[in-house]
Design a protein around this motif. Structure first.
Motif, PDB file in Angstrom:
ATOM      1  N   UNK A   1      11.394   1.689  15.274  1.00 35.74           N
ATOM      2  CA  UNK A   1      10.307   0.885  14.724  1.00 35.74           C
ATOM      3  C   UNK A   1      10.300   1.001  13.213  1.00 35.74           C
ATOM      4  N   UNK A   2       9.664   0.026  12.581  1.00 32.78           N
ATOM      5  CA  UNK A   2       9.562   0.080  11.133  1.00 32.78           C
ATOM      6  C   UNK A   2       8.216  -0.496  10.716  1.00 32.78           C
ATOM      7  N   UNK A   3       7.787  -0.127   9.510  1.00 28.87           N
ATOM      8  CA  UNK A   3       6.530  -0.590   8.942  1.00 28.87           C
ATOM      9  C   UNK A   3       6.824  -1.131   7.550  1.00 28.87           C
ATOM     10  N   UNK A   4       6.505  -2.384   7.343  1.00 30.94           N
ATOM     11  CA  UNK A   4       6.790  -3.012   6.058  1.00 30.94           C
ATOM     12  C   UNK A   4       5.907  -2.409   4.971  1.00 30.94           C
ATOM     13  N   UNK A   5       6.502  -2.298   3.768  1.00 33.07           N
ATOM     14  CA  UNK A   5       5.789  -1.728   2.639  1.00 33.07           C
ATOM     15  C   UNK A   5       6.240  -2.432   1.377  1.00 33.07           C
ATOM     16  N   UNK A   6       5.375  -2.449   0.363  1.00 33.40           N
ATOM     17  CA  UNK A   6       5.737  -3.145  -0.872  1.00 33.40           C
ATOM     18  C   UNK A   6       6.928  -2.494  -1.560  1.00 33.40           C
ATOM     19  N   UNK A   7       6.991  -1.167  -1.510  1.00 32.90           N
ATOM     20  CA  UNK A   7       8.072  -0.471  -2.209  1.00 32.90           C
ATOM     21  C   UNK A   7       9.293  -0.326  -1.308  1.00 32.90           C
ATOM     22  N   UNK A   8       9.171   0.497  -0.267  1.00 27.98           N
ATOM     23  CA  UNK A   8      10.289   0.721   0.643  1.00 27.98           C
ATOM     24  C   UNK A   8       9.770   0.740   2.067  1.00 27.98           C
ATOM     25  N   UNK A   9      10.483   0.119   3.000  1.00 28.80           N
ATOM     26  CA  UNK A   9      10.037   0.131   4.399  1.00 28.80           C
ATOM     27  C   UNK A   9      10.046   1.554   4.961  1.00 28.80           C
ATOM     28  N   UNK A  10       9.170   1.761   5.927  1.00 24.79           N
ATOM     29  CA  UNK A  10       9.067   3.060   6.598  1.00 24.79           C
ATOM     30  C   UNK A  10       9.646   2.910   7.996  1.00 24.79           C
TER      31      UNK A  10
ATOM     32  N   UNK B   1      13.483   4.152   3.271  1.00 23.79           N
ATOM     33  CA  UNK B   1      14.789   3.791   2.734  1.00 23.79           C
ATOM     34  C   UNK B   1      14.692   2.409   2.092  1.00 23.79           C
ATOM     35  N   UNK B   2      15.573   2.176   1.146  1.00 25.53           N
ATOM     36  CA  UNK B   2      15.606   0.857   0.482  1.00 25.53           C
ATOM     37  C   UNK B   2      16.381  -0.176   1.289  1.00 25.53           C
ATOM     38  N   UNK B   3      16.973   0.244   2.410  1.00 22.57           N
ATOM     39  CA  UNK B   3      17.715  -0.703   3.248  1.00 22.57           C
ATOM     40  C   UNK B   3      16.759  -1.707   3.903  1.00 22.57           C
ATOM     41  N   UNK B   4      17.213  -2.924   4.046  1.00 23.25           N
ATOM     42  CA  UNK B   4      16.407  -3.960   4.688  1.00 23.25           C
ATOM     43  C   UNK B   4      16.361  -3.710   6.196  1.00 23.25           C
ATOM     44  N   UNK B   5      15.246  -4.007   6.857  1.00 18.80           N
ATOM     45  CA  UNK B   5      15.152  -3.761   8.307  1.00 18.80           C
ATOM     46  C   UNK B   5      16.189  -4.527   9.125  1.00 18.80           C
ATOM     47  N   UNK B   6      16.630  -5.682   8.610  1.00 16.44           N
ATOM     48  CA  UNK B   6      17.590  -6.489   9.369  1.00 16.44           C
ATOM     49  C   UNK B   6      19.032  -6.167   9.003  1.00 16.44           C
ATOM     50  N   UNK B   7      19.262  -5.191   8.161  1.00 17.91           N
ATOM     51  CA  UNK B   7      20.618  -4.803   7.772  1.00 17.91           C
ATOM     52  C   UNK B   7      21.264  -4.064   8.934  1.00 17.91           C
ATOM     53  N   UNK B   8      22.264  -4.675   9.561  1.00 12.27           N
ATOM     54  CA  UNK B   8      22.902  -4.069  10.721  1.00 12.27           C
ATOM     55  C   UNK B   8      23.782  -2.887  10.372  1.00 12.27           C
TER      56      UNK B   8
END
Length: 409
Positions: free
Chosen positions: A81-90, A109-116
């Protein structure tokens, strides 16, 4: 004797407080030292090539052995699971270990949630996940096949785990050394210092607390055990030595001085917020205030000094007038709540000041004085009698003592 017993009781209470504070400080300091060792030793995990540390870390196996390496553990991904955030996703990974226990890890992490190709993307796709442990904490998360992996490192801030416990230990040590000083002073030196002041432990409490504050600041600025200890000790010595020397001079030259009070004969009979202490017939009712008049001094339960007037049982001679001592009975050394006598005009002026919202600092302050007297004749001849009163009323008290002695001779 009462003062001596009271000193031992106060020393015992201070000792218990000191033991509790110093014991807690010791536990925090142990945690801080352990955290510092972890911080220091973790830097040794970097693999060194050609004399320089690389970004790769040592993993326990055929080449590296514990404890100077990270332990590898393969886990199975149960949920993500992930939680969107203005700075970095959790990101959150729910993992199942080999012993079927569940472990939930959360990281940013600075990685995008959809980055496979990220750790989260690979774990969500069901690829193998490996954890790398260092002394009970996960320092590295790896996901992917052996030849195509993504890695997340826990950020390492040297001293981050040391600063908090070390700062608390420094503050608690400063607070604990103050009561410990008080207990030692009261038990060993209290009887030899009769002056009515608590400088023997109040000043060191402030000094040690200031030293604890400096130690806490050093723990934040230079997170090393030696730096914290040196900062605490140097501050304590620099502040404590001149403070004790000044207080010693102050106690000997200011508190021990005789008060320069000239007797003034009272114009009328009125009550005074004071007390008399002595032995035998001079052990008067401590709850009754004094009253003074043109030729008499005594005690009375009437705050207006109209009825039940009880003159002192004999003439007195004033030896000296001084500030109260710790060994004096409470009735003659009351430092709080004493009020000087006010005539009608002064009372009216004071009420006008209160109605005009005059600040407390603008009103006249008061403090107690003690007249040390000797019984000239009658019961208890030659014994010492102490008479305490506010310093504004002491001139009339001395005048009433002299007039009363002249009447009784």
């Amino acid at each position: 004797m009462r003062t001596r017993v009271g000193d031992f009781v106060r020393a015992g209470v201070c000792l218990l407080i000191a033991v509790a504070l110093l014991g807690t400080a010791r536990q925090f300091w142990r945690e801080a030292e352990a955290a510092h060792r972890d911080d220091t030793d973790f830097t040794k995990l970097a693999i060194v090539e050609n004399g320089r540390a690389t970004s790769e870390l040592k993993v326990c196996g055929d080449r590296y052995r514990e404890p100077d390496c990270m332990r590898r553990e393969s886990v199975t991904v149960s949920d993500t699971g992930f939680e969107a955030n203005r700075s970095r996703p959790k990101y959150t990974l729910v993992l199942t270990r080999a012993d079927h226990r569940t472990l939930e890890l959360t990281y940013r992490s600075s990685d995008a949630p959809r980055d496979r190709d990220s750790v989260y993307g690979r774990a969500q796709a069901g690829q193998p996940v490996t954890l790398f442990w260092w002394r009970g904490s996960v320092r590295l998360i790896q996901a992917g096949t052996p030849y195509d992996t993504a890695t997340v490192r826990t950020t390492h801030y040297p001293g981050r785990l040391f600063t908090g416990p070390a700062a608390l230990a420094s503050l608690l040590a400063g607070l604990g050394l103050g009561p410990l000083w008080a207990a030692m002073w009261l038990a060993l030196s209290g009887r030899r210092h009769p002056l009515a002041m608590a400088w023997q432990w109040l000043a060191p409490v402030f000094v040690f607390f200031a030293a604890g504050g400096v130690g806490a600041f050093v723990a934040w600025a230079a997170p090393r055990p030696r730096a914290v200890v040196v900062g605490f000790a140097v501050t304590a010595v620099v502040l404590l030595v001149p403070t004790l020397l000044w207080l010693r001079w102050w106690a000997r030259n200011w508190l021990a001085r005789a008060a320069d009070v000239e007797p003034v004969r009272p114009v009328s009979v009125h009550a005074v917020d004071g007390g008399v202490s002595g032995t035998g017939p001079w052990n008067l009712d401590l709850k009754h205030p004094l009253y003074v008049g043109p030729d008499v001094i005594g005690t009375t339960p009437d705050p207006n000094a109209y009825v039940a007037l009880r003159p002192l049982p004999g003439p007195l001679r004033v030896i000296t007038v001084r500030p109260p001592h710790r060994s004096d009975p409470h009735v003659v050394r009351r430092q709080y709540g004493i009020q000087p006598y006010l005539d009608e005009a002064t009372r009216a002026q004071r009420e006008a000041q209160r109605r005009g919202y005059t600040s407390r600092s603008q009103l006249e302050s008061t403090y107690p004085l003690v007249a040390v007297c000797e019984v000239l004749s009658g019961p208890g001849q030659g014994s010492r009698v102490l008479i305490g009163a506010p310093h504004q009323d002491m001139p009339e008290v001395l005048g009433a003592i002299a007039a009363h002695a002249g009447q009784r001779r």
